[in-house]
Write an enzyme that holds these catalytic residues in place. Structure first.
Site, PDB file in Angstrom:
ATOM      1  CG  HIS A  82      -1.667   1.176   1.624  1.00  0.00           C
ATOM      2  ND1 HIS A  82      -3.130   1.149   1.202  1.00  0.00           N
ATOM      3  CD2 HIS A  82      -1.340   2.681   2.130  1.00  0.00           C
ATOM      4  CE1 HIS A  82      -3.696   2.567   1.436  1.00  0.00           C
ATOM      5  NE2 HIS A  82      -2.524   3.088   1.969  1.00  0.00           N
ATOM      6  CD  GLU A  83       1.788   3.532   3.661  1.00  0.00           C
ATOM      7  OE1 GLU A  83       1.914   4.719   3.180  1.00  0.00           O
ATOM      8  OE2 GLU A  83       0.639   3.301   4.431  1.00  0.00           O
ATOM      9  CG  HIS A 117       0.135   6.033  -0.678  1.00  0.00           C
ATOM     10  ND1 HIS A 117      -0.966   6.644  -1.100  1.00  0.00           N
ATOM     11  CD2 HIS A 117      -0.136   5.416   0.593  1.00  0.00           C
ATOM     12  CE1 HIS A 117      -2.058   6.422  -0.316  1.00  0.00           C
ATOM     13  NE2 HIS A 117      -1.434   5.815   0.707  1.00  0.00           N
ATOM     14  CD  GLU A 169      -4.847   6.507   1.900  1.00  0.00           C
ATOM     15  OE1 GLU A 169      -4.497   5.366   1.893  1.00  0.00           O
ATOM     16  OE2 GLU A 169      -4.122   7.607   2.021  1.00  0.00           O
ATOM     17  CG  ASP A 208      -6.748   0.037   0.552  1.00  0.00           C
ATOM     18  OD1 ASP A 208      -5.551   0.063   1.284  1.00  0.00           O
ATOM     19  OD2 ASP A 208      -7.641   0.705   0.851  1.00  0.00           O
TER      20      ASP A 208
END
Length: 775
Positions: A612-613, A616, A672, A676
């Site tokens: 997830h990070e 980003h 987000e 995800d």
């Protein structure tokens, strides 16, 4: 940066699980007698006797004893094989270590997973309810919490560890910072002293700001000498209270090798501008509760004309809300469109009713030239603020600025102030009971002594071995992203090259910053006085020292290895202007991560958060920054257009989700949601790589699910959570994350490997024919 995904989840006492031998043979099978002993020929008992040699009685007894000993050895060997070989040792290449901790961890994992599931629900219809139904049935929200979930349970264990560390005596070994954080914690717990002082510490602060009403009345001599800029200096430069605007020292988005002064819209007390506009029943209730809160605090502080003051301050904040832009507006998400670097001379022309050079000289203890550059992120807003200053009576401006200081500090005062804050929070978010004092004080210790507390935490609760293992897991997931970039058919070669460079240059921080291992380095972060009997003074000393550290940065070289959060933080984040991912020790705890768990659970747990990070860096926000953390458009127009087209599919998907009759905002949560969905894929393919390299894992005891299925179950169980209905209203309004139910459904339903793992029919809810995909 991510909001806190706010330390082991509530495991029951797990029984040990007995495994069969890894070789698949029973303990007694294949056991042979020692060399030199004859084997039985298979004759009957009666026939066997005639075949025995005629040995004497002593020899027969000796032979019987040896046979008994050999049989006993065989039984012991079987028991040892059963204990030390089997699924618990998967991936170790042999017998697991003495004590076999991974076997017990496998048992804990199996119990945890099965207790959380609701096997009566078809995973192809509603995977979240399938994965979390058991957990949701068994848990209630504690009275003093807004939410409660599996990650919050990790937080509870971390909090308990931190409390024990803080409860130790102040003296003894350790640096000055460790002694200070313990003294600070005790000062916060000393409610008798805080109650004895009552409002006096706050009244001294108000007096320092000039009192209410310009000293009591608009026609007093002090009013003629009133200076907005001096009061702004007090609010921003002494008490760190944003009023009218925010003033910070940050990395320059267009040149991340230097720091710059950044000015932005700010100064509202409520968390979102729309709450001031009373556009629906929910915001009307919040606004009414806020007005009651204002009046209550003003009375506690002995102000005159309370209702009038509260109404005037509220109306001023409403005017600020009207000229503000929501943080979730497209304009605010496009950083290039709001970034405006200007000189102090130009800034003075934009907002002529503020004396910028004087204000910044006072705060920074510098003599800035008119050519000093600052970054203005809200140009239109600041122009309108200047007009608002001109048209607002000085008395009202003064009271608003004093109010902003009061609001920042009121949580540290005596019980009547804290009760007023709780009543407002209860109306806004629904928590019935205020937090217990120890939790409040732990939160303040984290806020004001984060790294000092972190040094204590990592010394006892995070090993170098765990750090190395998580670093390897991160590298595996980064490798998969590199592969995925090569396979994308919508991104052209030029953009792929820039994306690979960004991946190569990305900094990864795991566990804790190395300077925490040096007490003298930690001490330098907290060179201010702390006393056990002066809680609010301790807070003010911390605030002023933090301001000093911040303003010094303006002339310092940038160190991109610094951490934004301390290592005990239950969070993970990506900073685009550093191209940096950080995974603190606080989140690298069971059940998100356990070095002894099956890898399917580690990749499904912390692995999906790592993915997830990582994603980003390539979403609609992080994708605006290049490999060095500079705001630079590195996409070709064709690739970016195709990215936006794919992102629009995700916007439409989440726009169709509703919770408590509120529609999820697909555009608001886009970044987000991309993270995800991308993180799930990256972690899954990284797990498949691990299986290819290490071989398949043994099944979890008494669980019928494959490890591919367990990967997805672990991902979903990251987000098992209950929320109070009032907090859901604020979540949908202000949170960049979709509600947890839809974080899971939206991610798994768009991933073809999920449908394959659970054999979901085509066009079932969790396996639609048409899927959205970016990464």
């Amino acid at each position: 940066m991510e909001a806190p995904y706010s330390m082991t989840a509530h495991y029951d006492e797990f029984q040990e699980v007995k495994y069969e031998s890894r070789c698949g043979t029973g303990g007694a099978r294949g056991t042979s007698l020692p060399p030199g002993f004859p084997r039985s020929s298979g004759r009957s008992a009666s026939g066997a006797r005639s075949g025995l040699p005629r040995w004497n009685r002593r020899e027969v007894c000796l032979l019987s004893g040896l046979v008994f000993a050999a049989g006993l050895c065989a039984i012991l060997a079987a028991m040892l094989a059963l204990k030390y070989l089997g699924p618990g040792a998967a991936g170790t290449g042999g017998a697991c270590p003495e004590g076999c901790p991974e076997r017990k961890a496998f048992a804990r994992a199996a119990r945890f997973l099965s207790a959380n599931l609701d096997a009566s629900i078809d995973p192809c219809q509603d995977f979240y309810s399938f994965a979390c139904g058991g957990w949701l049935r068994r848990h209630a929200i504690p009275d003093d919490k807004l939410t409660y979930g599996t990650i919050a349970a990790i937080g509870e264990q971390n909090e308990e560890r931190l409390r024990r560390l803080l409860a130790r005596p102040t003296g003894g070994p350790g640096g000055a910072a460790q002694r200070k954080v313990r003294a600070f914690f005790r000062s916060c717990l000393d409610m008798r002293e805080i109650e004895r002082l009552g409002p006096r510490p706050m009244l001294e602060v108000i007096e320092d700001c000039g009192g209410w009403d310009l000293g009591g009345a608009a026609d007093r001599p002090g009013a003629a000498r009133w200076d907005l800029n001096r009061l702004l200096y007090k609010a921003q430069g002494v008490y760190s209270a944003a009023a009218l605007f925010s003033l910070t020292v940050s990395l320059d988005d267009r040149n991340s090798s230097r720091y710059v002064i950044r000015i932005d819209q700010d100064g509202l007390t409520l968390p979102e501008r729309t709450l001031y506009l009373a556009q629906d029943e929910g915001s009307e209730k919040v606004l009414a509760a806020y007005k009651v809160f204002m009046e209550r605090l003003l009375r506690l502080l002995g102000a005159d004309a309370v209702e009038q003051k509260a109404q005037e301050i509220l109306q001023l904040e409403q005017r600020l809300a009207n000229i503000s832009v929501s943080e979730y507006d497209d304009l605010r998400r496009d950083v290039s469109s709001v970034y405006n670097k200007v000189t102090l001379g130009q800034l003075q022309k934009i907002t002529p009713h503020l004396q910028w050079k004087w204000l910044l000289d006072q705060i920074f203890q510098e003599d800035f030239s008119e050519e000093e550059e600052v970054v203005l992120l809200a140009t239109d807003y600041m122009q309108q603020v200047s007009q608002l200053i001109r048209s607002t009576p000085r008395r009202i401006l003064h009271n608003y600025l004093v109010w902003r200081v009061v609001v920042v500090l009121s949580e540290h005062l005596s019980p009547p102030f804290r009760e007023a804050l709780h009543e407002l929070a209860k109306e806004m978010e629904g928590n019935d009971k205020p937090q217990e004092l120890a939790r409040v004080c732990l939160g303040q210790a984290n806020r004001h002594f984060g790294m000092a507390l972190g040094a204590l935490f990592v010394h006892e609760h995070f090993s170098a071995a765990s750090k190395a293992k998580v670093q390897q897991l991160v590298e595996d997931i980064k490798y998969i992203l590199g592969q995925r970039l090569e396979e994308l058919d919508w991104m052209d070669a030029q953009t792929k090259a820039a994306a690979r460079a960004k991946l190569q240059y990305m900094m990864v921080m795991v566990g804790y910053p190395d300077f925490l291992l040096k007490p003298e380095a930690v001490d330098k972060e907290y060179e201010f006085e702390v006393h056990e009997k002066t809680y609010l003074k301790n807070i003010l000393n911390s605030i002023r020292f933090s301001i000093q550290l911040s303003v010094k940065k303006i002339r310092q070289e940038v160190d991109k290895s610094t951490w934004l959060l301390p290592p005990q933080a239950l969070n993970a984040y990506y900073l685009p202007n550093k191209n940096q991912m950080v995974f603190p020790a606080g989140i690298l705890q069971p059940t998100l991560y356990d070095p002894d768990f099956p890898q399917s659970l580690n990749y499904g747990g912390i692995g999906t958060i790592i993915g997830h990070e990582l994603t980003h860096g390539y979403d609609d926000w992080g994708g605006q920054y290049d490999r060095s953390g500079n705001l630079l458009h590195w996409w070709t127009e064709a690739s970016y257009s195709r990215f936006l087209h794919k992102a629009e599919c995700i916007v439409r998907l989440y726009d169709n989700f509703t919770v408590y009759n509120q529609r999820v905002n697909g555009k608001h949560t886009l970044g987000e949601n991309i993270a995800d969905m991308g993180g799930l894929k990256l972690a899954y393919y990284a797990y498949q790589k691990w299986v290819r390299e290490h071989g398949p894992e043994h099944p979890l005891h008494r669980l019928k699910y494959t490890h591919n299925q367990l990967f997805f179950i672990a991902f979903a169980q990251n987000w098992c959570i209950k929320r109070r209905s009032q907090s859901i209203y604020l979540q949908v309004l202000t949170d960049k994350h979709a509600p947890e139910h839809y974080r899971v459904l939206g991610s798994v339903s768009q991933f073809e490997e999920f449908g394959r793992a659970f054999h979901c029919p085509k066009d079932s809810p969790m396996n639609p024919v048409h899927k959205c995909s970016v990464w």
